[in-house]
Design a protein around this motif. Structure first.
Motif, PDB file in Angstrom:
ATOM      1  N   LYS A   1      24.521  76.289  18.739  1.00 29.66           N
ATOM      2  CA  LYS A   1      23.218  76.575  18.324  1.00 29.66           C
ATOM      3  C   LYS A   1      22.612  75.845  18.165  1.00 29.66           C
ATOM      4  N   LEU A   2      23.113  74.165  17.144  1.00 30.58           N
ATOM      5  CA  LEU A   2      22.394  73.567  17.115  1.00 30.58           C
ATOM      6  C   LEU A   2      21.639  73.456  17.442  1.00 30.58           C
ATOM      7  N   PHE A   3      21.605  73.280  19.682  1.00 26.38           N
ATOM      8  CA  PHE A   3      21.156  72.510  20.136  1.00 26.38           C
ATOM      9  C   PHE A   3      20.103  73.077  21.422  1.00 26.38           C
ATOM     10  N   THR A   4      20.050  74.112  21.327  1.00 25.01           N
ATOM     11  CA  THR A   4      19.442  75.058  22.020  1.00 25.01           C
ATOM     12  C   THR A   4      18.797  76.564  21.695  1.00 25.01           C
ATOM     13  N   SER A   5      18.007  76.920  22.204  1.00 20.04           N
ATOM     14  CA  SER A   5      17.169  78.146  21.320  1.00 20.04           C
ATOM     15  C   SER A   5      18.173  79.707  21.833  1.00 20.04           C
ATOM     16  N   ALA A   6      17.315  80.307  20.905  1.00 21.08           N
ATOM     17  CA  ALA A   6      18.261  81.443  21.568  1.00 21.08           C
ATOM     18  C   ALA A   6      17.720  82.009  22.741  1.00 21.08           C
ATOM     19  N   ALA A   7      17.183  82.060  23.429  1.00 26.99           N
ATOM     20  CA  ALA A   7      16.497  82.577  25.142  1.00 26.99           C
ATOM     21  C   ALA A   7      17.626  81.700  25.777  1.00 26.99           C
ATOM     22  N   GLU A   8      17.915  80.354  25.236  1.00 29.18           N
ATOM     23  CA  GLU A   8      18.902  80.420  26.433  1.00 29.18           C
ATOM     24  C   GLU A   8      20.267  81.202  26.647  1.00 29.18           C
ATOM     25  N   PRO A   9      20.754  80.878  28.109  1.00 32.03           N
ATOM     26  CA  PRO A   9      21.962  82.414  28.074  1.00 32.03           C
ATOM     27  C   PRO A   9      22.785  81.187  28.509  1.00 32.03           C
ATOM     28  N   ALA A  10      22.712  79.391  28.915  1.00 33.92           N
ATOM     29  CA  ALA A  10      24.136  78.797  29.103  1.00 33.92           C
ATOM     30  C   ALA A  10      25.098  79.007  27.794  1.00 33.92           C
ATOM     31  N   LEU A  11      26.373  78.879  28.575  1.00 34.43           N
ATOM     32  CA  LEU A  11      26.895  78.237  27.640  1.00 34.43           C
ATOM     33  C   LEU A  11      27.636  76.744  26.805  1.00 34.43           C
ATOM     34  N   PHE A  12      27.735  76.413  28.613  1.00 33.11           N
ATOM     35  CA  PHE A  12      27.776  74.617  27.614  1.00 33.11           C
ATOM     36  C   PHE A  12      26.116  74.155  28.628  1.00 33.11           C
ATOM     37  N   ILE A  13      26.551  73.563  27.491  1.00 37.27           N
ATOM     38  CA  ILE A  13      24.944  72.863  27.420  1.00 37.27           C
ATOM     39  C   ILE A  13      24.974  71.437  27.495  1.00 37.27           C
ATOM     40  N   THR A  14      23.802  70.802  28.153  1.00 36.45           N
ATOM     41  CA  THR A  14      23.496  69.432  27.569  1.00 36.45           C
ATOM     42  C   THR A  14      22.829  69.038  26.220  1.00 36.45           C
ATOM     43  N   GLN A  15      22.513  67.687  25.412  1.00 36.13           N
ATOM     44  CA  GLN A  15      22.027  67.862  24.637  1.00 36.13           C
ATOM     45  C   GLN A  15      20.888  67.870  24.409  1.00 36.13           C
ATOM     46  N   ARG A  16      20.456  67.901  25.408  1.00 39.04           N
ATOM     47  CA  ARG A  16      18.692  68.681  25.271  1.00 39.04           C
ATOM     48  C   ARG A  16      18.895  69.911  25.231  1.00 39.04           C
ATOM     49  N   GLY A  17      19.395  70.236  25.297  1.00 33.30           N
ATOM     50  CA  GLY A  17      19.859  71.658  24.855  1.00 33.30           C
ATOM     51  C   GLY A  17      19.509  72.825  26.177  1.00 33.30           C
ATOM     52  N   THR A  18      19.858  72.581  27.962  1.00 31.29           N
ATOM     53  CA  THR A  18      19.639  72.865  28.982  1.00 31.29           C
ATOM     54  C   THR A  18      21.638  72.715  29.562  1.00 31.29           C
ATOM     55  N   ARG A  19      21.479  74.261  30.751  1.00 27.24           N
ATOM     56  CA  ARG A  19      22.866  74.021  30.870  1.00 27.24           C
ATOM     57  C   ARG A  19      22.860  72.792  31.762  1.00 27.24           C
ATOM     58  N   ILE A  20      24.546  72.455  31.661  1.00 28.33           N
ATOM     59  CA  ILE A  20      25.366  71.340  32.031  1.00 28.33           C
ATOM     60  C   ILE A  20      25.075  71.479  33.816  1.00 28.33           C
ATOM     61  N   GLY A  21      24.970  70.496  34.399  1.00 32.09           N
ATOM     62  CA  GLY A  21      25.289  70.433  35.977  1.00 32.09           C
ATOM     63  C   GLY A  21      26.072  70.330  36.702  1.00 32.09           C
ATOM     64  N   HIS A  22      26.698  70.455  38.008  1.00 37.12           N
ATOM     65  CA  HIS A  22      28.251  70.030  38.318  1.00 37.12           C
ATOM     66  C   HIS A  22      27.953  68.868  38.127  1.00 37.12           C
ATOM     67  N   ARG A  23      27.195  67.486  38.155  1.00 37.35           N
ATOM     68  CA  ARG A  23      27.952  66.084  37.850  1.00 37.35           C
ATOM     69  C   ARG A  23      28.148  65.605  37.182  1.00 37.35           C
ATOM     70  N   ALA A  24      28.055  66.398  35.558  1.00 38.35           N
ATOM     71  CA  ALA A  24      27.396  66.433  34.392  1.00 38.35           C
ATOM     72  C   ALA A  24      29.550  66.200  34.047  1.00 38.35           C
ATOM     73  N   VAL A  25      29.486  67.115  34.697  1.00 35.96           N
ATOM     74  CA  VAL A  25      31.424  67.740  34.777  1.00 35.96           C
ATOM     75  C   VAL A  25      31.960  66.909  34.619  1.00 35.96           C
ATOM     76  N   GLN A  26      31.604  66.707  36.489  1.00 38.34           N
ATOM     77  CA  GLN A  26      33.077  65.774  37.130  1.00 38.34           C
ATOM     78  C   GLN A  26      32.729  64.641  36.407  1.00 38.34           C
ATOM     79  N   ILE A  27      31.442  64.125  35.860  1.00 39.31           N
ATOM     80  CA  ILE A  27      31.443  62.576  35.451  1.00 39.31           C
ATOM     81  C   ILE A  27      32.251  62.767  34.053  1.00 39.31           C
ATOM     82  N   ARG A  28      31.950  63.841  33.209  1.00 38.05           N
ATOM     83  CA  ARG A  28      32.689  63.939  31.759  1.00 38.05           C
ATOM     84  C   ARG A  28      33.709  64.107  32.279  1.00 38.05           C
ATOM     85  N   LEU A  29      34.516  64.468  33.153  1.00 37.09           N
ATOM     86  CA  LEU A  29      36.194  64.663  33.137  1.00 37.09           C
ATOM     87  C   LEU A  29      37.108  63.520  33.372  1.00 37.09           C
TER      88      LEU A  29
END
Length: 311
Positions: free
Chosen positions: A206-234
């Motif tokens: 909640k600290l990094f996104t607005s109430a209008a963003e539906p995504a459960l998992f987001i980046t620090q920019r407040g937007t939905r995380i992408g496939h490649r970002a998840v792969q890199i993090r793992l």
């Protein structure tokens, strides 16, 4: 096309030279494709020289079958042999057009099937080691919730990335997933460890996104995380958590399936949880389960004494 005029028994090398000129000048194939043809046909030429086969019109389908068996024994896999046979068919077809051969002796010959690779999985201890991520900052809380959820519910990468906060039934610890294939949905249970990680993640989210963003998992920019970002993090977490091998999202899904089958023995249940339309897709995990049982048997049974190869 060259000015080459074939003799009655055309030497193999002369036909190859003409074929490569044809690929380069008339077909204008890429250098990469020409290199693949040269490598594949070079293997066959070497085999022909070893067997004293010097003329194209003396080749038979049996020669091709024997060559396939020879290359397979030398370690060439099924997919490589399929490509090798395709190169031979193209070459022989060229020779037929030049009237150097009367038939394509590679037609109808199939490569041996490659053994089906079993999916890589983590054992239970390794899975726990990986998902127990420590730390309270935004990234680590998100990653802990994300990997716990994948392992808890056997999610595909595309499914976990597409999740919205509203897809979670927080009171009943259930999850609604919409699969990419045909937009079919299924409802899955969420384990207590994953639920705890998710509930801890929500305040940070909640600290990094607005109430209008539906995504459960987001980046620090407040937007939905992408496939490649998840792969890199793992990949990064694999190092951080001291894993022996890099862990990717599908490995967690495979581990979930294998561990569920080991514990329950219920293949239909695992099929339903994974969202497989056909149970044959799920049956690969029975092989993993057998491997596990076989290892346990060999270690535990006082009269096991099994040998890998029957005598």
């Amino acid at each position: 096309m060259s000015d080459f005029s074939p003799p009655e028994h055309l030497p193999f090398q002369a036909a190859l030279d003409d074929f490569f000129i044809y690929m380069r000048s008339e077909k204008q194939l890429s250098l990469h494709t020409q290199t693949n043809y040269a490598r594949d046909l070079g293997k066959f030429q070497k085999y022909c020289l070893e067997k004293h086969l010097s003329a194209l019109d003396k080749l038979t389908a049996n020669h091709i079958r024997l060559a396939v068996a020879h290359l397979h024994r030398d370690g060439l896999g099924g997919k490589s042999l399929q490509r090798w046979l395709s190169s031979l068919r193209s070459f022989f077809q060229f020779c037929i057009k030049r009237q150097w051969m009367s038939s394509n002796v590679a037609d109808g010959i199939a490569a041996p099937k490659s053994p089906k690779k079993l999916p890589k999985t983590l054992d239970v201890d390794q899975a726990i080691q990986f998902v127990e991520i420590e730390g309270d900052d935004f990234i680590l809380q998100r990653d802990r919730a994300l990997v716990e959820l994948i392992y808890s519910s056997g999610l595909r990468l595309a499914e976990v990335v597409a999740l919205n906060v509203s897809d979670i039934d927080w009171s009943d610890a259930m999850l609604r997933v919409v699969a990419g294939k045909g937009d079919k949905s299924r409802v899955l249970p969420i384990g207590s460890a994953a639920m705890s990680a998710l509930k801890n993640w929500l305040p940070a989210r909640k600290l990094f996104t607005s109430a209008a963003e539906p995504a459960l998992f987001i980046t620090q920019r407040g937007t939905r995380i992408g496939h490649r970002a998840v792969q890199i993090r793992l990949q990064q977490l694999s190092v951080q958590q001291g894993m022996d091998t890099p862990v990717h999202p599908h490995m967690l899904r495979h581990s979930f399936a294998s561990h569920m089958l080991e514990s329950s023995g219920d293949l239909r249940l695992v099929q339903e949880l994974l969202g497989h339309a056909n149970i044959s897709t799920t049956q690969v995990y029975t092989h993993l389960d057998f491997q596990h049982l076989a290892k346990v048997y060999d270690k535990a049974h006082p009269r096991a004494g099994r040998k890998k190869d029957d005598e």
